[in-house]
Design an enzyme around this catalytic site. Structure first.
Site, PDB file in Angstrom:
ATOM      1  N   GLY A  11     109.134 112.687  70.230  1.00 27.84           N
ATOM      2  CA  GLY A  11     109.943 111.761  70.411  1.00 27.84           C
ATOM      3  C   GLY A  11     110.497 111.536  71.873  1.00 27.84           C
ATOM      4  N   ARG A  72     102.404 110.648  68.832  1.00 25.55           N
ATOM      5  CA  ARG A  72     102.043 111.851  67.779  1.00 25.55           C
ATOM      6  C   ARG A  72     100.405 111.688  67.576  1.00 25.55           C
ATOM      7  NH1 ARG A  72     107.715 110.840  66.314  1.00 25.55           N
ATOM      8  NH2 ARG A  72     108.758 112.745  67.066  1.00 25.55           N
ATOM      9  N   ASP A 103     109.589 121.044  69.948  1.00 26.62           N
ATOM     10  CA  ASP A 103     108.940 122.074  69.700  1.00 26.62           C
ATOM     11  C   ASP A 103     107.470 121.815  69.274  1.00 26.62           C
ATOM     12  OD1 ASP A 103     109.816 120.971  67.189  1.00 26.62           O
ATOM     13  OD2 ASP A 103     110.436 122.839  66.398  1.00 26.62           O
ATOM     14  N   THR A 125     114.368 116.533  74.279  1.00 27.62           N
ATOM     15  CA  THR A 125     114.781 115.992  72.978  1.00 27.62           C
ATOM     16  C   THR A 125     116.122 115.693  72.969  1.00 27.62           C
ATOM     17  OG1 THR A 125     114.816 116.601  70.618  1.00 27.62           O
ATOM     18  CG2 THR A 125     114.395 118.507  72.184  1.00 27.62           C
ATOM     19  N   ASP A 127     117.944 116.010  70.515  1.00 26.98           N
ATOM     20  CA  ASP A 127     118.504 117.025  69.317  1.00 26.98           C
ATOM     21  C   ASP A 127     119.032 118.313  69.812  1.00 26.98           C
ATOM     22  OD1 ASP A 127     117.880 115.399  67.315  1.00 26.98           O
ATOM     23  OD2 ASP A 127     115.908 116.286  67.255  1.00 26.98           O
ATOM     24  N   ASP A 129     117.729 120.988  69.961  1.00 27.96           N
ATOM     25  CA  ASP A 129     117.315 122.074  69.015  1.00 27.96           C
ATOM     26  C   ASP A 129     116.254 122.886  69.224  1.00 27.96           C
ATOM     27  OD1 ASP A 129     115.482 120.093  69.233  1.00 27.96           O
ATOM     28  OD2 ASP A 129     115.167 120.042  66.925  1.00 27.96           O
ATOM     29  N   ARG A 171     118.423 116.323  62.212  1.00 26.63           N
ATOM     30  CA  ARG A 171     117.731 116.681  60.707  1.00 26.63           C
ATOM     31  C   ARG A 171     118.153 118.188  60.547  1.00 26.63           C
ATOM     32  NH1 ARG A 171     113.073 113.863  61.858  1.00 26.63           N
ATOM     33  NH2 ARG A 171     113.362 111.823  61.287  1.00 26.63           N
TER      34      ARG A 171
HETATM   35  P1  ADP Z   1     108.267 117.141  69.063  1.00 24.79           P
HETATM   36  O1  ADP Z   1     107.262 117.486  70.326  1.00 24.79           O
HETATM   37  O2  ADP Z   1     109.169 115.826  69.596  1.00 24.79           O
HETATM   38  O3  ADP Z   1     108.876 118.085  68.302  1.00 24.79           O
HETATM   39  P2  ADP Z   1     106.126 116.648  67.133  1.00 24.79           P
HETATM   40  O4  ADP Z   1     106.781 117.422  66.340  1.00 24.79           O
HETATM   41  O5  ADP Z   1     105.798 115.260  66.580  1.00 24.79           O
HETATM   42  O6  ADP Z   1     107.093 116.282  68.276  1.00 24.79           O
HETATM   43  O7  ADP Z   1     104.803 116.957  68.048  1.00 24.79           O
HETATM   44  C1  ADP Z   1     104.140 116.098  68.864  1.00 24.79           C
HETATM   45  C2  ADP Z   1     102.757 116.464  68.894  1.00 24.79           C
HETATM   46  O8  ADP Z   1     102.586 117.658  69.357  1.00 24.79           O
HETATM   47  C3  ADP Z   1     101.947 116.291  67.707  1.00 24.79           C
HETATM   48  O9  ADP Z   1     101.957 114.945  67.361  1.00 24.79           O
HETATM   49  C4  ADP Z   1     100.782 117.062  68.068  1.00 24.79           C
HETATM   50  O10 ADP Z   1      99.731 116.147  68.559  1.00 24.79           O
HETATM   51  C5  ADP Z   1     101.193 118.054  68.919  1.00 24.79           C
HETATM   52  N1  ADP Z   1     101.555 119.394  68.063  1.00 24.79           N
HETATM   53  C6  ADP Z   1     102.516 119.612  66.989  1.00 24.79           C
HETATM   54  N2  ADP Z   1     102.335 120.853  66.043  1.00 24.79           N
HETATM   55  C7  ADP Z   1     100.971 121.243  66.837  1.00 24.79           C
HETATM   56  C8  ADP Z   1     100.230 122.399  66.436  1.00 24.79           C
HETATM   57  N3  ADP Z   1     100.636 123.403  65.606  1.00 24.79           N
HETATM   58  N4  ADP Z   1      99.014 122.662  67.095  1.00 24.79           N
HETATM   59  C9  ADP Z   1      98.888 121.740  68.192  1.00 24.79           C
HETATM   60  N5  ADP Z   1      99.321 120.601  68.449  1.00 24.79           N
HETATM   61  C10 ADP Z   1     100.468 120.169  67.909  1.00 24.79           C
END
Ligand code: ADP
Length: 319
Positions: A11, A72, A103, A125, A127, A129, A171
């Site tokens: 995000g 993503r 995260d 972020t 949030d 969080d 969330r």
């Molecule tokens: P945020 O970083 O805001 O929490 P996301 O949870 O959508 O956003 O994660 C962003 C991107 O990080 C994902 O689209 C993916 O490419 C990568 N990612 C998330 N989880 C994993 C994982 N377990 N292993 C490798 N890459 C990951």
């Protein structure tokens, strides 16, 4: 080390641009070349990589969103996807990476480090969080956006003697709701971290009525339930007919506050220093106004806790 990369992922959050600027300029200050990777991990796999010079990050410190774009990527979650990503980094001569995101992005960053590619994370972020840091980049700006909305809605609430329910983002974490509710003088704040008691909300509204107060502002974090659900319950249980506002994505954008710009600048500079010192697999953060670094592994197994004293004070003040 001669060349580092930076990307934004997940995000978007206001202040990400200030962090990119800090990374580029701190890098250049230390005689590094800094490359921008566009569209997060997806763009990394596709090789959307370009050098960033001092001027390329000029005039962005006040802009929301991210000039590097974000995305993503499901492919990056696979080993084959990450292999392609590392090949691209190597092809461009990039030796280390800074990832700005939440995260999920840090999970990706840790996997890169574990595969032998040094990576540092910066918490970006709205949030707030992420465990291990008191604040994330974008939280303060989102908070100010929400407060601005509450203030405007309050004018109508008081003029019409009405109850308003405002749904905000969050969330799993109630930070935006709690901080904005406290700063906006809300009568009730519903957050995922503490049990939702609509009867208590009704009681407060009725107590207010009894002493002549005819309007109320209720803040609900999206992770609790929808504002419409709360409105329905108030109507069914107590005959109260509130108005509902769902703030949605306006909370994500906008020019970052001074506080977010300064935080982003400090964290960006620290991330580059860590890489220069040969560190990897770490997240930079702020604790008690000190810039710190901690293991991403620890962040991913930890839990973000909302300050219980804030919950207590908000409750005391909204009588
Ligand atoms: P945020 O970083 O805001 O929490 P996301 O949870 O959508 O956003 O994660 C962003 C991107 O990080 C994902 O689209 C993916 O490419 C990568 N990612 C998330 N989880 C994993 C994982 N377990 N292993 C490798 N890459 C990951």
């Amino acid at each position: 080390m001669k060349r580092i990369g930076v990307l934004t992922s997940g995000g978007d959050a206001p202040g990400m641009n200030a962090a990119i600027r800090a990374i580029v300029r701190t890098g250049i200050y230390h005689q590094l070349e800094v490359y921008g990777i566009y569209q997060g991990y997806a763009g990394l796999i596709e090789g959307k990589i370009k050098p960033l010079d001092v001027g390329s990050v000029g005039d962005i410190i006040h802009r929301g969103g991210t000039i590097l774009y974000t995305s993503r990527s499901e492919e990056f979650k696979t080993e084959a996807g990450r292999k392609k990503a590392i090949e691209q980094l190597k092809k461009h001569g990039i030796e280390a990476l800074v990832v700005i995101g939440g995260d999920g992005s840090f999970r990706g960053a840790l996997k890169l480090t574990e595969a032998g590619f040094p990576t540092i994370g910066i918490p970006g972020t709205i949030d707030n969080d992420i465990p291990g840091t008191d604040f994330t980049i974008g939280f303060d700006t989102a908070l100010n956006t929400v407060i601005h909305a509450i203030d405007q809605i309050r004018d109508t609430a008081t003029s019409h003697d009405r109850t308003f329910i405002i749904e905000v983002m969050g969330r799993d974490a109630g930070d935006i709701a709690l901080w904005a509710g406290m700063a906006g003088g809300a009568e009730s704040i519903l957050i995922p971290e503490s049990p939702t008691d609509v009867d208590k909300v009704i009681e407060r509204i009725q107590q207010g009525h009894a002493r002549g107060k005819r309007h109320s502002i209720i803040i609900v974090a999206e992770g609790v339930c929808s504002a419409n659900d709360v409105a329905k319950q108030l109507k069914e249980k107590a005959g109260i007919d509130p108005r509902v506002t769902v703030l949605g994505h306006i909370q994500r954008g906008g020019s970052p506050t001074a506080s977010d710009r300064v935080l982003a600048s400090r964290l960006g500079a620290k991330a580059v220093e860590l890489l220069l010192n040969g560190e990897a697999g770490k997240m930079v953060g702020i604790r008690q106004n000190q810039i710190i670094a901690c293991d991403i592994e620890q962040i991913l197994t930890g839990h973000h806790h909302i300050d219980p004293t804030l919950i207590q004070i908000a409750s005391q003040l909204s009588i």
